[in-house]
Design an enzyme around this catalytic site. Structure first.
Site, PDB file in Angstrom:
ATOM      1  N   SER A 199       0.788  -1.237   0.000  1.00  0.00           N
ATOM      2  CA  SER A 199       0.000   0.000   0.000  1.00  0.00           C
ATOM      3  C   SER A 199       0.816   1.280   0.000  1.00  0.00           C
ATOM      4  O   SER A 199       0.241   2.367  -0.114  1.00  0.00           O
ATOM      5  CB  SER A 199      -0.958   0.003   1.191  1.00  0.00           C
ATOM      6  OG  SER A 199      -2.011  -0.911   0.966  1.00  0.00           O
ATOM      7  N   LYS A 208      -0.053   3.368  -2.879  1.00  0.00           N
ATOM      8  CA  LYS A 208      -1.158   4.336  -2.844  1.00  0.00           C
ATOM      9  C   LYS A 208      -0.658   5.768  -2.817  1.00  0.00           C
ATOM     10  O   LYS A 208      -1.329   6.684  -3.301  1.00  0.00           O
ATOM     11  CB  LYS A 208      -2.048   4.067  -1.627  1.00  0.00           C
ATOM     12  CG  LYS A 208      -2.826   2.761  -1.671  1.00  0.00           C
ATOM     13  CD  LYS A 208      -3.632   2.566  -0.382  1.00  0.00           C
ATOM     14  CE  LYS A 208      -4.597   1.394  -0.447  1.00  0.00           C
ATOM     15  NZ  LYS A 208      -3.940   0.088  -0.570  1.00  0.00           N
ATOM     16  N   TYR A 261     -10.586   2.156   5.683  1.00  0.00           N
ATOM     17  CA  TYR A 261      -9.439   1.890   4.806  1.00  0.00           C
ATOM     18  C   TYR A 261      -9.823   0.857   3.744  1.00  0.00           C
ATOM     19  O   TYR A 261     -10.359  -0.207   4.074  1.00  0.00           O
ATOM     20  CB  TYR A 261      -8.266   1.387   5.642  1.00  0.00           C
ATOM     21  CG  TYR A 261      -6.967   1.312   4.894  1.00  0.00           C
ATOM     22  CD1 TYR A 261      -6.183   2.446   4.726  1.00  0.00           C
ATOM     23  CD2 TYR A 261      -6.512   0.112   4.361  1.00  0.00           C
ATOM     24  CE1 TYR A 261      -4.972   2.386   4.046  1.00  0.00           C
ATOM     25  CE2 TYR A 261      -5.303   0.043   3.675  1.00  0.00           C
ATOM     26  CZ  TYR A 261      -4.542   1.186   3.526  1.00  0.00           C
ATOM     27  OH  TYR A 261      -3.346   1.127   2.844  1.00  0.00           O
ATOM     28  N   GLU A 275      -0.482   9.670   6.069  1.00  0.00           N
ATOM     29  CA  GLU A 275      -0.990   9.866   7.424  1.00  0.00           C
ATOM     30  C   GLU A 275       0.072  10.625   8.209  1.00  0.00           C
ATOM     31  O   GLU A 275       1.260  10.322   8.093  1.00  0.00           O
ATOM     32  CB  GLU A 275      -1.281   8.504   8.067  1.00  0.00           C
ATOM     33  CG  GLU A 275      -2.320   7.703   7.274  1.00  0.00           C
ATOM     34  CD  GLU A 275      -2.113   6.199   7.355  1.00  0.00           C
ATOM     35  OE1 GLU A 275      -1.335   5.748   8.228  1.00  0.00           O
ATOM     36  OE2 GLU A 275      -2.714   5.481   6.548  1.00  0.00           O
ATOM     37  N   LYS A 327       3.538   5.943   5.832  1.00  0.00           N
ATOM     38  CA  LYS A 327       2.638   4.994   5.181  1.00  0.00           C
ATOM     39  C   LYS A 327       3.266   3.613   5.272  1.00  0.00           C
ATOM     40  O   LYS A 327       4.451   3.435   4.963  1.00  0.00           O
ATOM     41  CB  LYS A 327       2.386   5.355   3.704  1.00  0.00           C
ATOM     42  CG  LYS A 327       1.358   4.446   3.035  1.00  0.00           C
ATOM     43  CD  LYS A 327      -0.027   4.733   3.545  1.00  0.00           C
ATOM     44  CE  LYS A 327      -1.051   3.723   3.043  1.00  0.00           C
ATOM     45  NZ  LYS A 327      -1.003   2.451   3.808  1.00  0.00           N
ATOM     46  N   SER A 386       1.934  -3.644   2.656  1.00  0.00           N
ATOM     47  CA  SER A 386       2.173  -5.087   2.798  1.00  0.00           C
ATOM     48  C   SER A 386       1.586  -5.845   1.624  1.00  0.00           C
ATOM     49  O   SER A 386       0.556  -5.464   1.069  1.00  0.00           O
ATOM     50  CB  SER A 386       1.517  -5.627   4.076  1.00  0.00           C
ATOM     51  OG  SER A 386       1.980  -4.961   5.221  1.00  0.00           O
TER      52      SER A 386
END
Length: 369
Positions: free
Chosen positions: A71, A74, A157, A279, A322, A325
């Site tokens: 991820s 992203k 999420y 985040e 961030k 996985s």
């Protein structure tokens, strides 16, 4: 490497000892075959490589080893969307149906691209349902989707959310997502060893992943994988992305604008501020807050959000991070703009997010002292 003119030799040796000790402990504890750590401190780099890319070939990990980053992918999707906005191809306040006509006049109409990028669309599942197996089924899934919550009220999420963001962005650019990423964004970041599909000639650099049972696994192609979790890259390439975020390297002005847009804060969940995928936490940050924000509970459960009005402009005194996985790999990226510090941690075995956070926190806190 960090030069001794930029950092005293004694300090350098101290940092090396900290990284080596912390890395070897986590590898031993979690049975990680190979680990790559890259750090940047005030524009100076250092690379640490441990173990093997494959138990079979016994090839050592290097800064050029390709890892699946899950991820963390992203963050590139969000950056591409913000870049498309800088290019005048879309607005992040658009609904996805503006760029994907099949989704016009559906329940997605009140959902913005910002909602997709902040996991606040209203209730996508974590994974695309198994029965969605082709493009027609994917279109049907999105066109018939119904929200559980009002957009902008809960953070849930979800891979389909970011997948749809990537699809809408690519459509606005008139390209497939993979082509848009690899022709419009990655070259401008100097990320020449970052791929969705690893070229045949680079396969020897592609680490073998290992699942929690220690079995060899790699990511299989799937719908929305490219947009949500499909990137393979190196510690060196990913550190370039971090240094671009920190303003250390010179890049295209519109990419700078795009990266700033991705660090704009839209919602708060506890101590965490949700930007576009990224985040962030006020710095200095307590380890316990990072562990809560990167926990399985945060990823797997709905969380009510507090809307930030107006949105929070990019901050300097923040820890931005961030995790990522796949079944056989674990990644973590974090950086602190005010301290010009950043770290990339890539492993060819899945292990808990909390352990990655602890490893990064120990190293960056030591660097900040």
């Amino acid at each position: 490497m960090i030069s001794q003119t930029g950092m005293a030799a004694t300090k350098l040796a101290d940092i090396d000892a900290t990284v080596n000790d912390a890395a070897r402990k986590v590898m031993e504890q979690h049975g990680i075959p190979g680990l790559a750590i890259a750090i940047t401190a005030q524009g100076q780099q250092r690379f640490y490589n441990f173990g093997l890319t494959s138990k079979t070939t016994q090839q050592p990990v290097t800064r050029d080893t390709l890892f699946e980053v899950g991820s963390v992918s992203k963050t590139l999707t969000a950056t591409l969307a913000a870049y498309a906005e800088a290019e005048g191809k879309l607005s992040l306040t658009d609904s996805p149906g503006r760029h994907l006509p099949a989704l016009q006049d559906t329940a997605l109409e009140p959902v913005s691209l910002i909602n997709l990028a902040t996991h606040t669309a209203g209730g996508f599942p974590l994974q695309l349902p198994d029965e969605v197996g082709d493009e027609q089924q994917l279109n049907d899934y999105f066109s018939t989707w119904q929200p559980q919550h009002t957009p902008g009220s809960y953070r849930i999420y979800a891979n389909p959310s970011i997948g749809l963001l990537g699809r809408a962005t690519a459509a606005s650019l008139g390209l497939s997502y993979t082509d848009a990423l690899q022709t419009q964004l990655l070259p401008k970041l100097g990320m020449s060893s970052t791929y969705i599909a690893v070229p045949t000639g680079d396969m020897p650099r592609y680490a073998q992943g290992y699942n929690q049972k220690g079995e060899p696994v790699r990511l299989n192609p799937a719908l929305l994988a490219a947009e949500a979790y499909g990137v393979k890259t190196t510690s060196e390439d990913l550190l370039k992305f971090v240094e671009a975020q920190l303003g250390v390297i010179k890049i295209d002005d519109k990419v700078i604008q795009a990266m700033a847009a991705t660090r704009t804060g839209y919602y708060r969940v506890g101590e965490m501020t949700q930007a576009l995928v990224w985040e962030q936490y006020r710095y200095p940050v307590a380890l316990k807050d990072l562990l809560v924000g990167n926990s399985s509970k945060m990823a797997l459960e709905p969380h009510p959000v507090e809307t930030i009005t107006p949105p929070l402009a990019p901050q300097l005194d923040v820890w931005i991070n961030k995790t990522g996985s796949t079944n056989g790999f674990g990644a973590y990226v974090a950086f602190v703009p005010a301290r010009q510090l950043g770290i990339v941690i890539l492993a060819n075995r899945y292990y808990p997010n909390e352990e990655r956070v602890k490893l990064a926190y120990r190293i960056l806190t030591h660097l900040a002292e």
